[in-house]
Scaffold this active site. Sequence first.
Site, mmCIF file in Angstrom:
data_model
loop_
_atom_site.group_PDB
_atom_site.id
_atom_site.type_symbol
_atom_site.label_atom_id
_atom_site.label_comp_id
_atom_site.label_asym_id
_atom_site.label_seq_id
_atom_site.Cartn_x
_atom_site.Cartn_y
_atom_site.Cartn_z
ATOM 1 N N ASP A 29 0.861 -1.180 0.000
ATOM 2 C CA ASP A 29 0.000 0.000 0.000
ATOM 3 C C ASP A 29 0.908 1.244 0.000
ATOM 4 O O ASP A 29 1.749 1.374 0.896
ATOM 5 C CB ASP A 29 -0.872 -0.040 1.271
ATOM 6 C CG ASP A 29 -1.796 1.165 1.386
ATOM 7 O OD1 ASP A 29 -1.618 2.133 0.617
ATOM 8 O OD2 ASP A 29 -2.680 1.133 2.258
ATOM 9 N N GLU A 79 30.193 5.260 5.693
ATOM 10 C CA GLU A 79 30.105 3.804 5.806
ATOM 11 C C GLU A 79 29.971 3.200 4.409
ATOM 12 O O GLU A 79 29.529 2.083 4.243
ATOM 13 C CB GLU A 79 28.981 3.388 6.745
ATOM 14 C CG GLU A 79 27.677 4.102 6.537
ATOM 15 C CD GLU A 79 26.677 3.860 7.654
ATOM 16 O OE1 GLU A 79 26.381 2.703 7.929
ATOM 17 O OE2 GLU A 79 26.190 4.850 8.239
ATOM 18 N N CYS A 111 26.300 5.631 11.050
ATOM 19 C CA CYS A 111 25.819 6.986 10.747
ATOM 20 C C CYS A 111 26.345 8.031 11.716
ATOM 21 O O CYS A 111 26.078 9.230 11.550
ATOM 22 C CB CYS A 111 24.294 7.009 10.739
ATOM 23 S SG CYS A 111 23.606 5.790 9.620
ATOM 24 N N THR A 152 14.008 2.582 2.469
ATOM 25 C CA THR A 152 14.772 3.560 3.269
ATOM 26 C C THR A 152 16.175 3.788 2.696
ATOM 27 O O THR A 152 17.109 4.073 3.428
ATOM 28 C CB THR A 152 14.859 3.130 4.755
ATOM 29 O OG1 THR A 152 15.581 1.904 4.858
ATOM 30 C CG2 THR A 152 13.491 2.945 5.363
ATOM 31 N N HIS A 233 18.936 12.099 13.645
ATOM 32 C CA HIS A 233 19.377 11.282 12.514
ATOM 33 C C HIS A 233 18.105 10.767 11.846
ATOM 34 O O HIS A 233 17.209 10.250 12.540
ATOM 35 C CB HIS A 233 20.251 10.126 13.013
ATOM 36 C CG HIS A 233 20.443 9.060 11.974
ATOM 37 N ND1 HIS A 233 20.933 9.354 10.714
ATOM 38 C CD2 HIS A 233 20.195 7.726 11.988
ATOM 39 C CE1 HIS A 233 20.972 8.241 10.001
ATOM 40 N NE2 HIS A 233 20.533 7.244 10.740
ATOM 41 N N LYS A 242 8.996 9.789 15.480
ATOM 42 C CA LYS A 242 8.732 9.027 16.716
ATOM 43 C C LYS A 242 9.566 9.563 17.878
ATOM 44 O O LYS A 242 9.078 9.669 19.005
ATOM 45 C CB LYS A 242 9.063 7.542 16.494
ATOM 46 C CG LYS A 242 7.987 6.766 15.767
ATOM 47 C CD LYS A 242 8.479 5.338 15.503
ATOM 48 C CE LYS A 242 7.465 4.548 14.714
ATOM 49 N NZ LYS A 242 6.327 4.093 15.512
ATOM 50 N N ASN A 275 17.694 8.147 3.026
ATOM 51 C CA ASN A 275 18.749 8.039 4.039
ATOM 52 C C ASN A 275 20.118 8.300 3.403
ATOM 53 O O ASN A 275 20.462 7.677 2.400
ATOM 54 C CB ASN A 275 18.725 6.627 4.665
ATOM 55 C CG ASN A 275 19.551 6.547 5.946
ATOM 56 O OD1 ASN A 275 20.166 7.530 6.364
ATOM 57 N ND2 ASN A 275 19.567 5.377 6.564
ATOM 58 N N SER A 307 24.378 2.941 14.099
ATOM 59 C CA SER A 307 24.110 1.565 14.511
ATOM 60 C C SER A 307 25.370 0.883 14.994
ATOM 61 O O SER A 307 26.486 1.262 14.641
ATOM 62 C CB SER A 307 23.515 0.784 13.337
ATOM 63 O OG SER A 307 22.220 1.241 13.077
HETATM 64 N N1 CAA Z 1 -0.800 3.238 5.920
HETATM 65 C C1 CAA Z 1 -0.109 3.926 6.864
HETATM 66 N N2 CAA Z 1 0.837 3.332 7.658
HETATM 67 C C2 CAA Z 1 1.091 2.023 7.462
HETATM 68 C C3 CAA Z 1 0.411 1.268 6.509
HETATM 69 C C4 CAA Z 1 -0.590 1.916 5.700
HETATM 70 N N3 CAA Z 1 -1.257 1.265 4.762
HETATM 71 N N4 CAA Z 1 0.890 -0.006 6.561
HETATM 72 C C5 CAA Z 1 1.836 -0.040 7.520
HETATM 73 N N5 CAA Z 1 1.956 1.193 8.073
HETATM 74 C C6 CAA Z 1 2.885 1.622 9.122
HETATM 75 C C7 CAA Z 1 3.064 0.602 10.229
HETATM 76 O O1 CAA Z 1 2.018 0.649 11.177
HETATM 77 C C8 CAA Z 1 4.403 1.048 10.807
HETATM 78 O O2 CAA Z 1 4.206 2.150 11.658
HETATM 79 P P1 CAA Z 1 4.895 2.207 13.117
HETATM 80 O O3 CAA Z 1 6.390 2.241 12.864
HETATM 81 O O4 CAA Z 1 4.378 3.445 13.710
HETATM 82 O O5 CAA Z 1 4.502 0.964 13.815
HETATM 83 C C9 CAA Z 1 5.168 1.557 9.580
HETATM 84 O O6 CAA Z 1 4.189 1.727 8.551
HETATM 85 C C10 CAA Z 1 6.227 0.606 9.081
HETATM 86 O O7 CAA Z 1 5.649 -0.655 8.966
HETATM 87 P P2 CAA Z 1 6.477 -1.959 9.332
HETATM 88 O O8 CAA Z 1 7.205 -1.774 10.640
HETATM 89 O O9 CAA Z 1 5.593 -3.140 9.187
HETATM 90 O O10 CAA Z 1 7.531 -1.917 8.142
HETATM 91 P P3 CAA Z 1 8.625 -2.958 7.745
HETATM 92 O O11 CAA Z 1 8.700 -4.065 8.727
HETATM 93 O O12 CAA Z 1 8.374 -3.328 6.330
HETATM 94 O O13 CAA Z 1 10.001 -2.142 7.777
HETATM 95 C C11 CAA Z 1 11.724 -0.843 8.774
HETATM 96 C C12 CAA Z 1 10.225 -0.931 8.442
HETATM 97 C C13 CAA Z 1 12.040 -1.871 9.853
HETATM 98 C C14 CAA Z 1 12.038 0.554 9.248
HETATM 99 C C15 CAA Z 1 12.537 -1.161 7.482
HETATM 100 O O14 CAA Z 1 12.278 -0.205 6.512
HETATM 101 C C16 CAA Z 1 14.042 -1.225 7.739
HETATM 102 O O15 CAA Z 1 14.567 -2.252 8.148
HETATM 103 N N6 CAA Z 1 14.791 -0.095 7.469
HETATM 104 C C17 CAA Z 1 16.222 -0.034 7.663
HETATM 105 C C18 CAA Z 1 16.626 0.039 9.120
HETATM 106 C C19 CAA Z 1 16.451 1.402 9.729
HETATM 107 O O16 CAA Z 1 16.416 2.411 9.064
HETATM 108 N N7 CAA Z 1 16.346 1.443 11.060
HETATM 109 C C20 CAA Z 1 16.242 2.684 11.777
HETATM 110 C C21 CAA Z 1 17.052 2.707 13.044
HETATM 111 S S1 CAA Z 1 18.758 2.256 12.691
HETATM 112 C C22 CAA Z 1 19.450 3.703 12.119
HETATM 113 O O17 CAA Z 1 18.917 4.757 12.271
HETATM 114 C C23 CAA Z 1 20.764 3.644 11.399
HETATM 115 C C24 CAA Z 1 20.527 3.725 9.938
HETATM 116 O O18 CAA Z 1 20.644 4.790 9.357
HETATM 117 C C25 CAA Z 1 20.158 2.523 9.217
#
Ligand code: CAA
Length: 387
Positions: A29, A79, A111, A152, A233, A242, A275, A307
Amino acid sequence: MQAGIDQIGFYTPNKYLDIVDLAYARNQDPNKFLIGIGQSKMSVADQTQDAVSMGINATLSYLDKIDRAKVGLLIIGTESGVDQSKSASLFIKSALKLAPDVRTFEIKEACFGMTAGIMVARDYVRLHPHHSAIVIGSDIARYSVNTGGEVTQGAGSVSMLIKAEPSILALSNGHSAYSADINDFWRPNDSAVALVNGKYSKEVYLDFFKRTFTDYQNKTDLETSDFSALLYHLPFVKMGFKANQLAIEGQTEATAKRLETNFTASAQYSREVGNIYTASLYLGLLSLLENGALTPGALIGLFSYGSGAMGEFYAGEVVADYEKVLDRRADEKMITRRQKLTVTEYEEIFNEALKLPQDNLELKSDEETGYWYFAGTKDHVRQYKQK
Ligand code: CAA
C-alpha cells in the site's frame, strides 16, 4: 571564542525513484511508504557516484567562499568507503587542491561518523582558532532489492566548514554520549548491501535518544522547552517523528507546537532524498535552516545515532544572519533537478553499481558540467574526474 558551523554544502545524485512506484512494484500500500515510513522519493546513485565524488561535489558548493590555505583538517565520515586502507578524504583533498600540510583521515562508526568528525573539528578549532576544518558525511544507503529496508535507501553528501566565530551555528560546550555493542544494522566486508534487524534497530534508536537527551538535560540544566528545535538522525522521516513525539510528551502546547513545526521543516529534504547515513542529521539541519523560522540565538539540539551502536546529543545556537550564508535556491534545485527513474531502470542501476567496473574501462557520467564523478579504475587505482 566560539567554534561552530560556518558553511554547509549539499550534493545528491541526479536520479530518483518515486516511493509510490516502488510500493506498487512491491505489492505494498503506497500509504505504508508515504505515511508509515514517511518518505516520498529517494535519490539513486549510479556507478559513477560514490562517497568520494559526492563529498567533493558537496564541498565545491562553498569552496570558493573560504580561505583554503587556512584549512588544517579534513575529515570524512562514511560507511560507504571505497578502499579498506586509503582514506576517501585523500582523493577529496587532491580534488579540492588543499595544502599538503592538511591532516586528513576517514572515520567509521555507521551513521555517527560525521558527528565524530564534527566533535574532533570543534575541539581542533578551539585549540587552533586561526585554522578551520572541513568535515564531510557522504553515503549511499543500499539494502537488497525487495526487502523491508529497500524503501529507506538514498544517496548524498553534506560538507561543513568548522571554524572560529562561525556564521551559521555556534556549537555549545559539552555533549552526552552512549554506546553499546549490539547488532541492529551492519555491513560485512564481503557485502555491498547492509544487513539489518529492522524492528530492533528502531527500538535501540529510541532508547539511545531517551538516554542521551535526558543525560544532556541533567548535565546542562536545560529543559525541553529551552530548545527551538530538535534534530534527529533521519534513516527515514517517521523514525525522527517518533523520537520527537517522545520529546514533546508532557510539554506545554506552545513547546510541542514549536518542536513539531520545526521537525517538519527539518524533514523536508530527507523526505525527498532518503537516508544518507552519516549526513542525514546534517541534511536535517540544512532543511531546518532553509525552511524553518529561527531567530538569532535559537537553541538547536542534535541527536546523532550510528548503529552498532553509538548515540550522542549535543547543541548549538543559531547565529544572526545565517540565512545570508546559505543558498536555499541552489539546494532546492539540487533536489528538483533529478531525473525520475522507472523501477526497472532503478533495479538495473542498483545491480550494476554493486559491482566494481572492469579495470581500465573508463566510465562516462551523465552529470552536469562541473561535477566530479568516479571514472573507473586504471591499473586498479580509482580515477576521479570533473565533468
Ligand atoms: N498506511 C499507513 N501506515 C502504514 C500502513 C498503511 N497502509 N501499513 C503499515 N503502516 C505503518 C506501520 O504501522 C508502521 O508504523 P509504526 O512504525 O508506527 O509501527 C510503519 O508503517 C512501518 O511498517 P512496518 O514496521 O511493518 O515496516 P517494515 O517491517 O516493512 O520495515 C523498517 C520498516 C524496519 C524501518 C525497514 O524499513 C528497515 O529495516 N529499514 C532499515 C533500518 C532502519 O532504518 N532502522 C532505523 C534505526 S537504525 C538507524 O537509524 C541507522 C541507519 O541509518 C540505518
